[in-house]
Design a protein around this motif. Sequence first.
Motif, PDB file in Angstrom:
ATOM      1  N   GLU A  19       1.047  -1.170   0.026  1.00 21.92           N
ATOM      2  CA  GLU A  19      -0.240   0.018   0.084  1.00 21.92           C
ATOM      3  C   GLU A  19       1.121   1.689  -0.011  1.00 21.92           C
ATOM      4  O   GLU A  19       1.919   1.151   0.657  1.00 21.92           O
ATOM      5  CB  GLU A  19      -1.197  -0.090   0.878  1.00 21.92           C
ATOM      6  N   LEU A  20       0.356   2.321  -0.717  1.00 21.00           N
ATOM      7  CA  LEU A  20       0.950   3.544  -0.430  1.00 21.00           C
ATOM      8  C   LEU A  20      -0.539   4.656  -1.346  1.00 21.00           C
ATOM      9  O   LEU A  20      -0.570   4.171  -1.972  1.00 21.00           O
ATOM     10  CB  LEU A  20       2.054   3.673  -1.505  1.00 21.00           C
ATOM     11  N   ALA A  21      -0.239   5.750   0.109  1.00 18.53           N
ATOM     12  CA  ALA A  21      -0.869   6.785  -0.267  1.00 18.53           C
ATOM     13  C   ALA A  21      -0.240   7.653  -0.175  1.00 18.53           C
ATOM     14  O   ALA A  21       0.825   8.913   0.119  1.00 18.53           O
ATOM     15  CB  ALA A  21      -2.351   6.781   0.499  1.00 18.53           C
ATOM     16  N   GLN A  22      -0.315   9.166  -1.508  1.00 12.93           N
ATOM     17  CA  GLN A  22      -0.236  10.731  -0.488  1.00 12.93           C
ATOM     18  C   GLN A  22      -1.780  11.119   0.556  1.00 12.93           C
ATOM     19  O   GLN A  22      -2.494  11.352   0.419  1.00 12.93           O
ATOM     20  CB  GLN A  22      -0.469  10.886  -1.854  1.00 12.93           C
ATOM     21  N   VAL A  23      -0.462  11.876   1.846  1.00 12.44           N
ATOM     22  CA  VAL A  23      -1.931  12.237   2.265  1.00 12.44           C
ATOM     23  C   VAL A  23      -1.746  14.019   2.400  1.00 12.44           C
ATOM     24  O   VAL A  23      -0.422  14.656   2.634  1.00 12.44           O
ATOM     25  CB  VAL A  23      -1.612  11.869   3.991  1.00 12.44           C
ATOM     26  N   GLN A  24      -2.887  14.181   2.381  1.00 14.77           N
ATOM     27  CA  GLN A  24      -3.192  15.413   1.762  1.00 14.77           C
ATOM     28  C   GLN A  24      -4.271  17.229   2.553  1.00 14.77           C
ATOM     29  O   GLN A  24      -5.270  15.820   2.158  1.00 14.77           O
ATOM     30  CB  GLN A  24      -2.954  16.864  -0.113  1.00 14.77           C
ATOM     31  N   ASN A  25      -3.914  17.240   3.591  1.00 16.53           N
ATOM     32  CA  ASN A  25      -5.006  17.870   3.872  1.00 16.53           C
ATOM     33  C   ASN A  25      -5.533  16.400   4.658  1.00 16.53           C
ATOM     34  O   ASN A  25      -7.353  16.854   4.784  1.00 16.53           O
ATOM     35  CB  ASN A  25      -6.205  18.943   3.105  1.00 16.53           C
ATOM     36  N   ARG A  26      -4.802  15.947   5.418  1.00 15.45           N
ATOM     37  CA  ARG A  26      -6.111  14.331   6.306  1.00 15.45           C
ATOM     38  C   ARG A  26      -6.149  13.751   5.458  1.00 15.45           C
ATOM     39  O   ARG A  26      -7.205  12.987   6.406  1.00 15.45           O
ATOM     40  CB  ARG A  26      -6.439  15.218   7.195  1.00 15.45           C
ATOM     41  N   GLN A  27      -6.408  14.164   3.896  1.00 11.99           N
ATOM     42  CA  GLN A  27      -6.894  12.821   2.952  1.00 11.99           C
ATOM     43  C   GLN A  27      -5.719  11.676   2.172  1.00 11.99           C
ATOM     44  O   GLN A  27      -5.057  12.454   1.842  1.00 11.99           O
ATOM     45  CB  GLN A  27      -7.657  13.713   2.139  1.00 11.99           C
ATOM     46  N   ALA A  28      -5.940  10.866   2.707  1.00 16.31           N
ATOM     47  CA  ALA A  28      -5.307   9.846   2.549  1.00 16.31           C
ATOM     48  C   ALA A  28      -5.805   9.566   0.760  1.00 16.31           C
ATOM     49  O   ALA A  28      -7.001   9.204   0.506  1.00 16.31           O
ATOM     50  CB  ALA A  28      -5.274   8.464   2.772  1.00 16.31           C
ATOM     51  N   ILE A  29      -4.915   9.633  -0.259  1.00 15.03           N
ATOM     52  CA  ILE A  29      -4.636   9.172  -2.028  1.00 15.03           C
ATOM     53  C   ILE A  29      -3.843   8.076  -2.368  1.00 15.03           C
ATOM     54  O   ILE A  29      -2.836   8.545  -2.993  1.00 15.03           O
ATOM     55  CB  ILE A  29      -5.523  10.628  -2.244  1.00 15.03           C
ATOM     56  N   ALA A  30      -4.714   6.954  -2.711  1.00 14.14           N
ATOM     57  CA  ALA A  30      -3.834   6.493  -3.369  1.00 14.14           C
ATOM     58  C   ALA A  30      -3.424   6.344  -4.764  1.00 14.14           C
ATOM     59  O   ALA A  30      -4.609   7.072  -5.807  1.00 14.14           O
ATOM     60  CB  ALA A  30      -4.815   5.408  -2.929  1.00 14.14           C
TER      61      ALA A  30
END
Length: 195
Positions: A19-30
Motif C-alpha cells: 500500500e502507498l498513499a499521498q496524504v494531503q490535508n488529512r486525506q489519503a489518496i492512493a
Amino acid sequence: TSIDDFWVVGGNPLTGPAELAQVQNRQAIAPDLGPLVAQLPKVLFKVTGVGDELVIVGANGTVLWRDAGGAFRLEHAALSDPLFTVSAVNSQNIWAVGGTGQALALHFDGQHWVDKSPADLPNLFGVSATRSETIVGGNLGALAQWQSGKWQVIDTAIEETFHSVWLDGHGGAWAVGGNVLEPNKAAWRGVIWQR
C-alpha cells in the motif's frame, strides 16, 4: 513536503497487498499505478523524497520510483532479499539497505544501482547519507560507515538490533533500536548509540 502533504507506505508482509498513499490535508489518496500493481511485493517498507521525486523500497528488492511528473516505474526488483530503508542525498546519491541474514546495501549513482554490501555484517535496517558519509545499522548491533569508497565497521559493544540511524550533517551520528523481536515484553530493552 509539509505537515499537510506527505507519503505513507506499508502492507501486510504475509498476505499483501503493498500500500502507498499521498496524504494531503488529512486525506489519503492512493495513486493509480496501472499495471505496476501486479509487480509490487506484498509490502513496501520506507519512502523518501528526492527533490520533487520519491524513492520507495520494499520486499523482494523492490525500488519504486515516482518522477517529478507523478509517473511511477520499478527501478530495481531483481533480488529476493527485502530492502528496508532508503536515504537520498540527491538523485545521484541514494542508498537502500536490507537483507536476510547478510547485509545488503545498494547505491544509486544516478545511472545504476550498484551492490556495495559490507562483508561479514548481518542484515541492515537503517541507513542515513550525507554528501560526505553514509552510515548503516542492523542486527546484533551492526554499525558501519561508508567513507572515501570503503566500509569501516564501528564497534559499539551493543548486541541489540539498530532499527534506525541518522547523520546530522555536522559530524554527529545516532543509532537507535532494541530487542523488539524478543517475545517476552518484560525483557524488551531499547538502545541508543551516539557519536
